[in-house]
Design a protein around this motif. Structure first.
Motif, PDB file in Angstrom:
ATOM      1  N   GLN A  69       0.532  -1.057   0.269  1.00 49.61           N
ATOM      2  CA  GLN A  69       0.033   0.314   0.199  1.00 49.61           C
ATOM      3  C   GLN A  69       0.858   1.456   0.094  1.00 49.61           C
ATOM      4  O   GLN A  69      -0.017   2.032  -0.357  1.00 49.61           O
ATOM      5  N   SER A 150     -18.402  -4.424   8.458  1.00 51.02           N
ATOM      6  CA  SER A 150     -16.990  -3.329   7.679  1.00 51.02           C
ATOM      7  C   SER A 150     -16.342  -4.311   9.251  1.00 51.02           C
ATOM      8  O   SER A 150     -15.083  -3.967   9.103  1.00 51.02           O
ATOM      9  N   ARG A 260     -10.507   1.965  12.377  1.00 48.19           N
ATOM     10  CA  ARG A 260     -10.192   2.600  11.017  1.00 48.19           C
ATOM     11  C   ARG A 260      -8.560   2.455  10.443  1.00 48.19           C
ATOM     12  O   ARG A 260      -7.660   2.820   9.842  1.00 48.19           O
ATOM     13  N   ASP A 261      -7.858   1.495  11.173  1.00 46.70           N
ATOM     14  CA  ASP A 261      -5.977   1.178  10.661  1.00 46.70           C
ATOM     15  C   ASP A 261      -5.803   0.144  10.777  1.00 46.70           C
ATOM     16  O   ASP A 261      -5.491  -0.582  10.417  1.00 46.70           O
ATOM     17  N   LEU A 263      -5.297  -4.159   9.922  1.00 52.81           N
ATOM     18  CA  LEU A 263      -6.018  -4.388   7.995  1.00 52.81           C
ATOM     19  C   LEU A 263      -6.467  -5.868   8.817  1.00 52.81           C
ATOM     20  O   LEU A 263      -5.550  -6.532   9.610  1.00 52.81           O
ATOM     21  N   GLN A 270      -7.999  -4.190   4.129  1.00 52.37           N
ATOM     22  CA  GLN A 270      -8.427  -3.590   4.212  1.00 52.37           C
ATOM     23  C   GLN A 270      -8.725  -2.714   5.950  1.00 52.37           C
ATOM     24  O   GLN A 270      -9.086  -3.836   6.670  1.00 52.37           O
ATOM     25  N   ASN A 271      -8.933  -1.921   5.827  1.00 49.08           N
ATOM     26  CA  ASN A 271      -8.759  -1.391   7.269  1.00 49.08           C
ATOM     27  C   ASN A 271     -10.952  -1.425   7.070  1.00 49.08           C
ATOM     28  O   ASN A 271     -11.148  -0.446   6.414  1.00 49.08           O
ATOM     29  N   HIS A 273     -12.666   0.968   7.776  1.00 53.31           N
ATOM     30  CA  HIS A 273     -13.179   2.108   7.286  1.00 53.31           C
ATOM     31  C   HIS A 273     -13.209   2.764   6.052  1.00 53.31           C
ATOM     32  O   HIS A 273     -13.983   2.915   5.190  1.00 53.31           O
ATOM     33  N   GLU A 274     -12.122   1.991   5.167  1.00 54.10           N
ATOM     34  CA  GLU A 274     -11.205   1.537   4.014  1.00 54.10           C
ATOM     35  C   GLU A 274     -13.008   1.134   3.254  1.00 54.10           C
ATOM     36  O   GLU A 274     -12.896   1.947   2.116  1.00 54.10           O
ATOM     37  N   HIS A 275     -13.033  -0.318   3.624  1.00 54.25           N
ATOM     38  CA  HIS A 275     -13.882  -0.959   3.030  1.00 54.25           C
ATOM     39  C   HIS A 275     -15.001  -0.634   3.005  1.00 54.25           C
ATOM     40  O   HIS A 275     -15.756  -0.260   1.852  1.00 54.25           O
ATOM     41  N   LEU A 277     -15.925   2.978   2.479  1.00 49.97           N
ATOM     42  CA  LEU A 277     -15.429   4.179   1.133  1.00 49.97           C
ATOM     43  C   LEU A 277     -15.884   2.872   0.056  1.00 49.97           C
ATOM     44  O   LEU A 277     -15.795   3.764  -1.028  1.00 49.97           O
ATOM     45  N   ALA A 278     -15.219   2.407  -0.467  1.00 47.08           N
ATOM     46  CA  ALA A 278     -14.675   1.324  -1.192  1.00 47.08           C
ATOM     47  C   ALA A 278     -15.773   0.470  -1.352  1.00 47.08           C
ATOM     48  O   ALA A 278     -16.268   1.102  -2.371  1.00 47.08           O
TER      49      ALA A 278
END
Length: 280
Positions: A69, A150, A260-261, A263, A270-271, A273-275, A277-278
């Motif tokens: 990443q 999530s 939030r951070d 993995l 992903q974390n 939060h990223e999941h 959003l994705a």
């Protein structure tokens, strides 16, 4: 001059011991590092900088994902080799032993979750459970509510007492923070902390559906169990809490990191939060 002669003698003895020529030794010492060796050094430095805080618990696979990443090409095998070279490993290594076939998943009439399709967004499926945390002043109970899409911890609570108020407090926090849509499924085990009438009343009031694991099979609630496993391996088993206040502060800090951070292998490294959003 004396020092130089001593160095030559030492080199000669070393070469004789290793069975190599002195010219070969000096050629090797003056050789410019290859591109691969240079990249190894870059990766080592990145690994050392990253492998701190909660990330000390990361093994080669998660370290590999972080490096990728960051735009640093590498393989899991290469990361594993470099981690050994710099003398670091996952802090969870050796804490738990996986025994294939030891546990099985069961279904029952009350386990609605087992018959539902995987959620496509947050707020569709929640699960709750609680665990024990040892502190210098005694045992502390810790309850959580996890969103199964999530893997995010959406509510939590702490108490000296094991009762429905402990689990209700975690649920109330989750409801205040997230306001899930009507029909959200809430899954738990069949413990009295979740089967109590006042707990069921809270779920009924907000029009949440109930689902419960088969009695005596906590792995039916695998995702919450996974969070507790990770929490204890990466934080609780790594330090001693002198008081409840210290334990609560450190665990809440960890939950923020987890949400939030950190993995998660179950959502493509992903974390949470990223999941979210994705998948939006």
């Amino acid at each position: 001059m004396v020092e130089k002669n001593r160095e030559h003698r030492d080199v000669r003895k070393l070469c004789e011991l290793l069975g190599i020529s002195r010219s070969g030794f000096y050629a090797w010492r003056s050789r410019v590092a290859s591109a691969r060796q240079k990249h190894d050094e870059v990766l080592k430095q990145a690994i050392l900088e990253m492998h701190q805080g909660f990330r000390r618990a990361y093994g080669a696979r998660r370290v590999h994902q972080v490096l990728r990443q960051k735009g640093l090409p590498c393989s899991v095998r290469r990361v594993s080799r470099l981690m050994k070279e710099v003398g670091i490993s996952a802090s969870t290594k050796g804490l738990y032993v996986w025994n294939p076939g030891r546990h099985e998943f069961y279904t029952s009439a009350g386990n609605i979750l087992a018959h539902e399709e995987a959620p496509s967004k947050e707020g569709r499926h929640w699960a709750g459970d609680f665990t024990y945390i040892k502190t210098g002043t005694g045992w502390l109970y810790h309850a959580v509510v996890v969103d199964l899409f999530s893997r995010r911890v959406v509510g939590w609570s702490f108490s000296r007492k094991r009762n429905s108020e402990l689990t209700k407090s975690a649920l109330r926090m989750a409801l205040l923070r997230e306001n899930p849509p009507r029909g959200c499924l809430f899954h738990s085990d069949q413990g009295i902390e979740y089967a109590a009438h006042d707990y069921r009343d809270v779920l009924s009031t907000v029009e949440m559906r109930r689902s419960m694991s088969r009695k005596g099979n906590p792995l039916d609630n695998a995702m919450v169990e996974s969070f507790f496993h990770t929490l204890k391996a990466e934080l609780v088993h790594q330090q001693h809490f002198d008081s409840d206040i210290e334990a609560v502060a450190r665990i809440v800090e960890y939950i923020e990191f987890y949400n939030r951070d950190r993995l998660h292998s179950g959502i493509g490294y992903q974390n949470p939060h990223e999941h979210v959003l994705a998948c939006a």
